[in-house]
Design an enzyme around this catalytic site. Structure first.
Site, PDB file in Angstrom:
ATOM      1  N   VAL A 114      14.184   4.687 -40.071  1.00 34.48           N
ATOM      2  CA  VAL A 114      14.762   3.482 -40.673  1.00 34.48           C
ATOM      3  C   VAL A 114      15.040   2.386 -39.652  1.00 34.48           C
ATOM      4  O   VAL A 114      15.301   1.239 -40.035  1.00 34.48           O
ATOM      5  CB  VAL A 114      16.049   3.811 -41.448  1.00 34.48           C
ATOM      6  CG1 VAL A 114      15.739   4.640 -42.680  1.00 34.48           C
ATOM      7  CG2 VAL A 114      17.078   4.508 -40.560  1.00 34.48           C
ATOM      8  N   ASN A 158      20.822   4.920 -47.282  1.00 36.41           N
ATOM      9  CA  ASN A 158      21.752   6.019 -47.090  1.00 36.41           C
ATOM     10  C   ASN A 158      21.673   6.671 -45.715  1.00 36.41           C
ATOM     11  O   ASN A 158      22.618   7.326 -45.286  1.00 36.41           O
ATOM     12  CB  ASN A 158      21.485   7.082 -48.172  1.00 36.41           C
ATOM     13  CG  ASN A 158      22.263   8.350 -47.963  1.00 36.41           C
ATOM     14  OD1 ASN A 158      23.483   8.364 -48.077  1.00 36.41           O
ATOM     15  ND2 ASN A 158      21.563   9.429 -47.625  1.00 36.41           N
ATOM     16  N   TYR A 166      31.732   4.693 -35.006  1.00 34.44           N
ATOM     17  CA  TYR A 166      31.412   4.912 -36.415  1.00 34.44           C
ATOM     18  C   TYR A 166      32.155   3.894 -37.274  1.00 34.44           C
ATOM     19  O   TYR A 166      31.576   3.290 -38.188  1.00 34.44           O
ATOM     20  CB  TYR A 166      31.782   6.334 -36.815  1.00 34.44           C
ATOM     21  CG  TYR A 166      31.325   6.725 -38.199  1.00 34.44           C
ATOM     22  CD1 TYR A 166      30.006   7.108 -38.429  1.00 34.44           C
ATOM     23  CD2 TYR A 166      32.203   6.723 -39.287  1.00 34.44           C
ATOM     24  CE1 TYR A 166      29.572   7.474 -39.697  1.00 34.44           C
ATOM     25  CE2 TYR A 166      31.787   7.089 -40.556  1.00 34.44           C
ATOM     26  CZ  TYR A 166      30.465   7.469 -40.748  1.00 34.44           C
ATOM     27  OH  TYR A 166      30.047   7.818 -42.008  1.00 34.44           O
ATOM     28  N   LYS A 195      30.278   1.062 -39.754  1.00 33.78           N
ATOM     29  CA  LYS A 195      30.484   1.004 -41.193  1.00 33.78           C
ATOM     30  C   LYS A 195      31.242  -0.256 -41.621  1.00 33.78           C
ATOM     31  O   LYS A 195      31.024  -0.775 -42.722  1.00 33.78           O
ATOM     32  CB  LYS A 195      31.218   2.265 -41.665  1.00 33.78           C
ATOM     33  CG  LYS A 195      30.389   3.536 -41.511  1.00 33.78           C
ATOM     34  CD  LYS A 195      29.080   3.485 -42.293  1.00 33.78           C
ATOM     35  CE  LYS A 195      28.329   4.800 -42.253  1.00 33.78           C
ATOM     36  NZ  LYS A 195      27.090   4.782 -43.055  1.00 33.78           N
TER      37      LYS A 195
END
Length: 324
Positions: free
Chosen positions: A71, A97, A186, A190
């Protein structure tokens, strides 16, 4: 998992990244049960192909396709969406995802690589130290969790615009809304996905595409299992996670279906919690951002921005067609 049926999904085509297992596969299962065609992109070739083969065998016809997809590469994202067009005629739904947690806790990790030090460690510890010992680790969590989401969404927009519209769901996290102190990189990756999602206010008016994000709490996946099995002295948050209430996969799938089928939803961040689904309200800009004297200018901005967006989209589609 028994899935609620959504008649409006009948015959739709969905592209999903990271759907060879876990959350992505659960969503793909639900889409197949709702008579959708699915195209899965994942780096896990064996697992991904097995999932697709099982769908096709059960259906007795071709309802799914798989292609190995990194991706982080535009070329792989393009190949993924073009496969959906070739096999099933277009794309209506996308789930971005694919994601990782390796390198999540980066506050005091080394600033360069040192393989000699790594190789002196016991074998059981090699993976732990590799995860935190190179420049590439700091780059990769952002590349996969954030930059790849942007790349995939850009490709999805072009294919959906040709189709006449669609729905894109981005996989964020509760860590995109709140911060756990042991998950700094992380959290950052996000939070960026949430900010990106909230940037699509005008897209329904530009090309009839809606973009929303799911923000799940802990769900019992391989990632959660890996953390539960961590050395608590090295990963202090693991004990907290292991003793937390988890959200269910059924709730997450319901959230995805809600965002996909409810055409009133755009730029929403939907939390998947142990107690169910809950919308996270967007922040309201301070009054000082714009005074009363600017109201007329702001009223003029939106139609002008939509017109500019339509021109930019037309140019992007022309470039895209020329490059293929």
């Amino acid at each position: 998992m028994v899935t609620k049926l959504y008649p409006t999904l009948d015959g739709k085509v969905a592209v999903l990244t990271g759907a060879a297992r876990g959350i992505g596969k659960a969503v793909a299962d639900a889409l197949i049960e709702n008579n959708c065609k699915v195209v899965i992109g994942d780096i896990l070739e064996k697992e991904g192909q097995e999932v697709v083969d099982a769908y096709n065998e059960k259906a007795g016809s071709k309802v799914a396709a798989f292609i190995r997809t990194d991706v982080t590469k535009y070329s792989d994202n393009i190949a993924l969406f073009k496969l959906a067009e070739t096999e099933f005629g277009g794309v209506d739904i996308a789930l971005m995802n694919a994601g990782i947690a390796t390198g999540a806790d980066s506050m005091f990790t080394p600033l360069d690589g040192n393989l000699e030090l790594i190789l002196k460690k016991e074998m059981a510890q090699i993976i732990y130290h590799l995860s935190y010992n190179t420049d590439a680790t700091d780059d990769r969590i952002i590349d996969i969790n954030t930059t790849a989401v942007i790349k995939g969404t850009k490709v999805a927009l072009l294919h959906m615009a040709k189709r006449g519209g669609g729905s894109i769901v981005l996989m964020a996290s509760m860590a995109g809304l709140y911060c756990a102190p042991n998950l700094s990189s992380y959290n950052a990756s996000k939070h960026a996905v949430v900010g990106y999602t909230r940037s699509f206010q005008l897209m329904p008016s530009i090309c009839n595409v809606r973009v929303n994000a799911l923000c799940p709490f802990w769900i019992d996946t391989e990632l959660a299992a890996h953390i539960r099995n961590s050395d608590y002295e090295k990963a202090s948050h693991a004990k907290v996670i292991s003793r937390s209430r988890y959200a269910t996969m059924e709730c997450l799938v319901e959230g995805f279906m809600t965002l996909t089928t409810d055409e009133s939803r755009n730029t929403q961040t939907l939390k998947v919690l142990p107690d169910g689904l809950e919308i996270e309200p967007s922040s309201v800009a301070p009054d000082s951002f714009s005074g009363n004297a600017d109201r007329e200018t702001l009223a003029e901005f939106f139609p002008a921005a939509v017109a500019a967006g339509k021109r930019a989209l037309a140019e992007a589609l022309a470039r895209y067609e020329q490059q293929q």
